[in-house]
Scaffold this motif. Structure first.
Motif, short mmCIF file in Angstrom:
data_model
loop_
_atom_site.label_atom_id
_atom_site.label_comp_id
_atom_site.label_asym_id
_atom_site.label_seq_id
_atom_site.Cartn_x
_atom_site.Cartn_y
_atom_site.Cartn_z
N MET A 13 0.99 -1.21 0.00
CA MET A 13 0.00 -0.16 -0.03
C MET A 13 0.94 1.27 -0.11
N PRO A 14 0.69 2.22 -0.86
CA PRO A 14 1.39 3.49 -0.95
C PRO A 14 0.84 4.30 0.38
N TYR A 15 1.54 5.23 1.01
CA TYR A 15 1.13 6.04 1.83
C TYR A 15 1.56 7.27 1.57
N ARG A 16 0.40 8.39 1.77
CA ARG A 16 0.70 9.65 1.03
C ARG A 16 0.60 10.70 2.11
N SER A 21 1.36 18.54 6.24
CA SER A 21 1.60 17.94 7.71
C SER A 21 2.59 16.68 7.87
N GLY A 22 2.77 16.17 8.92
CA GLY A 22 3.41 15.25 9.10
C GLY A 22 2.74 13.78 9.21
N LEU A 23 1.54 13.80 8.72
CA LEU A 23 0.68 12.46 8.69
C LEU A 23 0.60 12.13 7.30
N LYS A 24 0.43 10.63 7.40
CA LYS A 24 0.05 10.15 6.12
C LYS A 24 -1.22 9.31 5.88
N LEU A 25 -1.75 9.20 4.88
CA LEU A 25 -2.76 8.33 4.84
C LEU A 25 -2.55 7.25 3.93
N PRO A 26 -3.36 5.99 3.76
CA PRO A 26 -3.02 5.02 2.77
C PRO A 26 -3.65 5.60 1.55
N ALA A 27 -3.25 5.24 0.29
CA ALA A 27 -3.87 5.71 -0.80
C ALA A 27 -5.40 5.42 -0.88
N ILE A 28 -5.80 4.26 -0.57
CA ILE A 28 -7.07 3.67 -0.17
C ILE A 28 -7.66 3.68 1.25
N SER A 29 -8.45 4.56 1.40
CA SER A 29 -9.24 4.38 2.86
C SER A 29 -10.63 3.75 2.92
N ILE A 48 -14.49 -7.79 6.46
CA ILE A 48 -13.94 -6.67 5.73
C ILE A 48 -12.97 -5.67 6.41
N LEU A 49 -13.41 -5.49 7.67
CA LEU A 49 -12.15 -4.67 8.31
C LEU A 49 -10.80 -5.36 8.40
N ARG A 50 -10.83 -6.77 8.89
CA ARG A 50 -9.66 -7.36 8.95
C ARG A 50 -8.91 -7.58 7.52
N ARG A 51 -9.63 -7.85 6.69
CA ARG A 51 -8.85 -7.89 5.18
C ARG A 51 -8.53 -6.52 4.89
N ALA A 52 -9.03 -5.44 5.10
CA ALA A 52 -8.67 -4.09 4.89
C ALA A 52 -7.34 -3.97 5.36
N PHE A 53 -7.36 -4.08 6.78
CA PHE A 53 -5.79 -3.75 7.54
C PHE A 53 -4.85 -4.65 7.07
N ASP A 54 -5.23 -5.91 6.81
CA ASP A 54 -4.30 -6.78 6.34
C ASP A 54 -3.80 -6.52 5.01
N LEU A 55 -4.34 -5.50 4.03
CA LEU A 55 -3.94 -4.96 2.60
C LEU A 55 -3.41 -3.62 2.90
N GLY A 56 -3.32 -3.11 4.25
CA GLY A 56 -2.54 -1.98 4.46
C GLY A 56 -3.27 -0.89 4.61
N VAL A 57 -4.75 -0.89 4.62
CA VAL A 57 -5.73 0.39 4.92
C VAL A 57 -5.62 0.55 6.42
N THR A 58 -5.15 1.55 6.97
CA THR A 58 -4.92 1.78 8.27
C THR A 58 -5.91 3.13 8.37
N SER A 295 -3.41 19.73 -6.94
CA SER A 295 -4.16 18.70 -6.97
C SER A 295 -3.81 17.91 -5.56
N PRO A 296 -4.00 18.15 -4.54
CA PRO A 296 -3.67 17.63 -3.48
C PRO A 296 -4.70 16.27 -2.92
N VAL A 297 -4.87 15.37 -3.92
CA VAL A 297 -5.82 14.20 -3.59
C VAL A 297 -5.10 13.22 -2.83
N THR A 298 -5.05 12.88 -1.51
CA THR A 298 -4.40 12.12 -0.57
C THR A 298 -4.66 10.85 -0.61
#
Length: 345
Positions: A13-16, A21-29, A48-58, A295-298
């Protein structure tokens, strides 16, 4: 069964970074708007929640009114958090919002200080949390002074009930005003959550447009409804399924599915096929296309009603690059389609 998070959850998962700021989000939330109320299977939610976290969705995104009924998504998430994610609290970004109707009487919606802070306290109690990472003003209040609403966000941060302040569905001018007020208070605006998709491009309009305004104040954005409430999928290519959102007239109406619009959607689907993506994957990837000034889409905020749908949509990260020719072809068909249900009246 006790949940054990995947050891490789951060490898793909990319994090942007959110603005400056100093905070990053996963490309997919993951948004918990539609599929975490009392009308949905609890085990499916957990999967769904477990699989999301396993895929890097934080990042898990909620609001006080998500359900049905109001508050149910937060209550259900609180159970999932306690069972599966409490040990991972410092790895998670959890957000909530206040602004829409939650309880009867004059203090149950909009942007007053009384409502905003009472709502946040109730959200924390439902989720079993000491704090949320981001607390949003869910919509601008046309009658409450913006200084009061932003003051409530500032209090939420200063009191430790939230780490960051956000806004949602504010116009560019309102965004600049909100950011200025928050800056004077010493609590910077972190993020804006607008609706944005290939068929809903209001964020690109105006001088400055929303993205330019966010760039000017150093804030980022997380785009909700990147699939245009399901229009940017193959769901409606053969009519309106009985169990679809359009059939239920829920934030997507059958009169939106005109032949002219669906012709353009089918053309976008053809472009996606040349990229070896589904239409939904391309629509999400387009939201996340190369970040340039203005175009700051995080992050793209998606919903999921099943693990397979989640996996298919997260797979958009496998091809986020677009050629100039592809973007030009997409722009021929990805035009404003008057489907923004959150536009200010």
């Amino acid at each position: 069964m006790t949940y054990k998070a995947a050891h490789d959850r951060y490898e793909t998962m990319p994090y942007r970074r959110i603005g400056r700021s100093g905070l990053k989000l996963p490309a997919i939330s993951l948004g918990l708007w539609h599929n975490f109320g009392d009308d949905k299977n609890f085990q499916t939610q957990r999967d769904i929640l477990r699989r999301a976290f396993d895929l890097g969705v934080t990042h898990f995104d909620l609001a006080n009114n998500y359900g049905p009924s109001e508050g149910a998504a937060e209550t259900n998430f609180g159970r999932h958090f306690k069972d599966d994610f409490a040990a991972h609290r410092d790895e998670l970004i959890i957000s909530t919002k206040a602004g829409y109707l939650m309880w009867p009487g004059p203090y149950g919606e909009w942007g007053s200080r009384k409502y905003m802070l009472a709502s946040l306290d109730a959200s924390l109690e439902r989720m079993g949390l000491d704090y949320v990472d981001i607390f949003y003003s869910h919509r601008p209040d046309p009658e409450t002074p913006m200084e009061e609403t932003m003051g409530a966000l500032d209090t939420a941060v200063r009191s430790g009930r939230a780490l960051y302040a956000g806004i949602s569905s504010y116009t560019p001018a309102q965004t600049l005003a909100a950011a200025s007020i928050l800056k004077e208070m010493g609590t910077p605006l972190l993020i804006h959550q607008p609706s944005y998709s290939m068929l809903n491009r209001w964020t690109e309009n105006g001088d400055p447009n929303l993205f330019e305004a966010l760039d000017a104040v150093g804030a980022g954005s997380i785009a909700f409804s990147p699939l245009a409430q399901g229009m940017l999928t193959d769901r409606y290519f053969k009519g309106v399924p009985a169990d679809s959102r359009a059939a239920q007239e829920h934030f997507l109406h059958q009169h939106d599915l005109t032949e002219e619009k669906m012709t353009r959607v089918r053309a976008l689907n053809d472009i996606a096929a040349t990229r070896e993506q589904s239409l939904a994957q391309m629509a999400i990837a387009w939201i996340l296309r190369e970040q340039t000034k203005g175009s700051p889409v995080t992050s793209a905020l998606i919903g999921a009603s099943s693990v397979s749908q989640l996996e298919n949509n997260v797979a958009a990260i496998n091809n986020l690059a677009f050629t100039e020719a592809e973007l030009t072809s997409i722009d021929e068909f990805a035009v404003e389609s008057d489907i923004n249900r959150w536009a200010q009246k």
